[in-house]
Design an enzyme around this catalytic site. Structure first.
Site, PDB file in Angstrom:
ATOM      1  N   HIS A 141      -0.838  -8.355  -4.503  1.00 29.74           N
ATOM      2  CA  HIS A 141       0.439  -8.472  -5.224  1.00 29.74           C
ATOM      3  C   HIS A 141       0.608  -7.311  -6.198  1.00 29.74           C
ATOM      4  O   HIS A 141       1.678  -6.690  -6.269  1.00 29.74           O
ATOM      5  CB  HIS A 141       0.478  -9.811  -5.972  1.00 29.74           C
ATOM      6  CG  HIS A 141       1.718 -10.020  -6.790  1.00 29.74           C
ATOM      7  ND1 HIS A 141       2.851 -10.607  -6.282  1.00 29.74           N
ATOM      8  CD2 HIS A 141       2.011  -9.701  -8.074  1.00 29.74           C
ATOM      9  CE1 HIS A 141       3.782 -10.661  -7.218  1.00 29.74           C
ATOM     10  NE2 HIS A 141       3.296 -10.112  -8.323  1.00 29.74           N
ATOM     11  N   GLU A 142      -0.437  -6.998  -6.964  1.00 30.95           N
ATOM     12  CA  GLU A 142      -0.355  -5.900  -7.935  1.00 30.95           C
ATOM     13  C   GLU A 142      -0.246  -4.545  -7.234  1.00 30.95           C
ATOM     14  O   GLU A 142       0.489  -3.661  -7.693  1.00 30.95           O
ATOM     15  CB  GLU A 142      -1.584  -5.928  -8.854  1.00 30.95           C
ATOM     16  CG  GLU A 142      -1.724  -7.195  -9.692  1.00 30.95           C
ATOM     17  CD  GLU A 142      -0.504  -7.474 -10.554  1.00 30.95           C
ATOM     18  OE1 GLU A 142       0.170  -6.511 -10.968  1.00 30.95           O
ATOM     19  OE2 GLU A 142      -0.212  -8.663 -10.798  1.00 30.95           O
ATOM     20  N   HIS A 145       3.272  -3.931  -6.282  1.00 31.94           N
ATOM     21  CA  HIS A 145       4.095  -3.431  -7.393  1.00 31.94           C
ATOM     22  C   HIS A 145       3.962  -1.908  -7.507  1.00 31.94           C
ATOM     23  O   HIS A 145       4.947  -1.202  -7.745  1.00 31.94           O
ATOM     24  CB  HIS A 145       3.669  -4.080  -8.707  1.00 31.94           C
ATOM     25  CG  HIS A 145       4.255  -5.443  -8.932  1.00 31.94           C
ATOM     26  ND1 HIS A 145       5.604  -5.699  -8.799  1.00 31.94           N
ATOM     27  CD2 HIS A 145       3.683  -6.624  -9.295  1.00 31.94           C
ATOM     28  CE1 HIS A 145       5.835  -6.979  -9.073  1.00 31.94           C
ATOM     29  NE2 HIS A 145       4.686  -7.563  -9.356  1.00 31.94           N
ATOM     30  N   GLU A 216       9.300  -9.646  -8.139  1.00 32.21           N
ATOM     31  CA  GLU A 216       8.154 -10.525  -7.912  1.00 32.21           C
ATOM     32  C   GLU A 216       8.174 -11.097  -6.499  1.00 32.21           C
ATOM     33  O   GLU A 216       7.149 -11.154  -5.819  1.00 32.21           O
ATOM     34  CB  GLU A 216       8.143 -11.668  -8.945  1.00 32.21           C
ATOM     35  CG  GLU A 216       7.796 -11.234 -10.355  1.00 32.21           C
ATOM     36  CD  GLU A 216       6.438 -10.579 -10.458  1.00 32.21           C
ATOM     37  OE1 GLU A 216       5.473 -11.099  -9.849  1.00 32.21           O
ATOM     38  OE2 GLU A 216       6.337  -9.536 -11.120  1.00 32.21           O
TER      39      GLU A 216
END
Length: 301
Positions: A141-142, A145, A216
């Site tokens: 997930h990071e 980003h 997100e």
């Protein structure tokens, strides 16, 4: 998940984020035009670009020091480092993010920097609670980003918020000037312009939160694609939600507690994110065989 389905979902997420971004830019330029006409419009755009360029030059190392993080070397967490390297390669990042350890008992992880200077911080609480499969979803997930340039976009969005607060001060000054002139029957400044200046911070705050929620969801989708295991991130999110709300003790708290409306939150509700990830799960095939990975140990940290 088929390539067509992925591209369609990605397009929808990008379209929503783009619409919000254009709305914020239009509002900022409109505020500049309201104050100084066409000259104000040009100055608002110029200051935004200059400040953005300066903000993206802050090194990830400096930001991590600010949060009390220290480098987490591969010898201290070999499995975690190996996992991060594989995810970064799948994401096509030019450099594997540097890992940082934050001696904090909260369950949290965050990314900073750029594609050329990426870094990911993981707290002690997260390392002590989450297994390697759960960490794979969080790290993916990071990394998403970083891959999607969300960090730079968020920097620009924060600038919009700061500028609109600055403009609102002029709105308050114009309001105090306008009221006496109005009662004396003199020429006044446009009430519409004053209202726009005063409401700008609130409007931008709502746009910023909507923008963050959109990014997100996009990062969740990218994370599922990197790991092939949406349930890994879904399980991790439920674990984070459980512990960050106080665990089983939270079940005995008063139901009258104050809840932040979704429209004012920078993150979507955990249950909504988990629901989306669970629905994606049948479309993916997990890309990690955890049975071949050695048990993780964090005692060296």
């Amino acid at each position: 998940m088929s390539e067509a389905q992925y591209k369609n979902q990605k397009f929808q997420n990008t379209l929503r984020a783009g619409a919000l971004f254009i709305s914020m830019l239009a509002l900022m330029l409109g505020l500049g035009y309201t104050l100084l006409g066409f000259t104000g419009l040009l100055w608002a755009g110029a200051f935004g670009l200059i400040t953005l360029g300066m903000s993206t030059r802050v090194s990830s190392q400096m930001i991590m020091r600010f949060h009390g993080g220290r480098p987490l070397h591969p010898q201290q967490a070999p499995q975690l480092s190996r996992l991060l390297q594989q995810l970064a390669q799948r994401a096509g990042l030019p450099a594997t993010p540097k890992l940082y350890y934050v001696p904090n008992n909260s369950l949290n992880a965050f990314a900073t920097g750029s594609k050329k200077d990426p870094a990911i911080a993981i707290t002690h609480g997260l390392l002590s609670t989450m297994d390697l499969r759960g960490l794979s979803g969080i790290l993916a997930h990071e990394i998403s980003h970083i891959r999607n340039n969300d960090l730079q976009l968020k920097s620009m969005v924060k600038l919009f918020s700061r500028y609109t607060r600055f403009f609102s001060l002029f709105g308050q000054i114009l309001l105090f000037i306008n009221l006496p002139l109005f009662f004396m029957g003199e020429a006044t400044v446009s009430w519409m312009a004053i209202a726009l200046l005063l409401l700008a911070p609130t409007l931008v705050t709502l746009m910023v939160q909507a923008f963050s929620r959109s990014r997100e969801y996009d990062a969740d989708l990218e994370a599922a694609r990197l790991t092939g295991d949406p349930n890994a991130l879904a399980d991790a999110l439920e674990t984070l939600d459980y512990y960050n709300k106080g665990g089983w003790l939270a079940r005995f708290q008063s139901p009258r507690g104050i809840k932040v409306p979704t429209i004012l939150s920078s993150h979507p509700k955990i249950k909504d994110r988990v629901k989306r990830l669970r629905e994606l799960a049948p479309r993916f095939v997990p890309r990690f065989d955890w049975a071949s990975w050695q048990p993780t140990r964090w005692q060296m940290i």
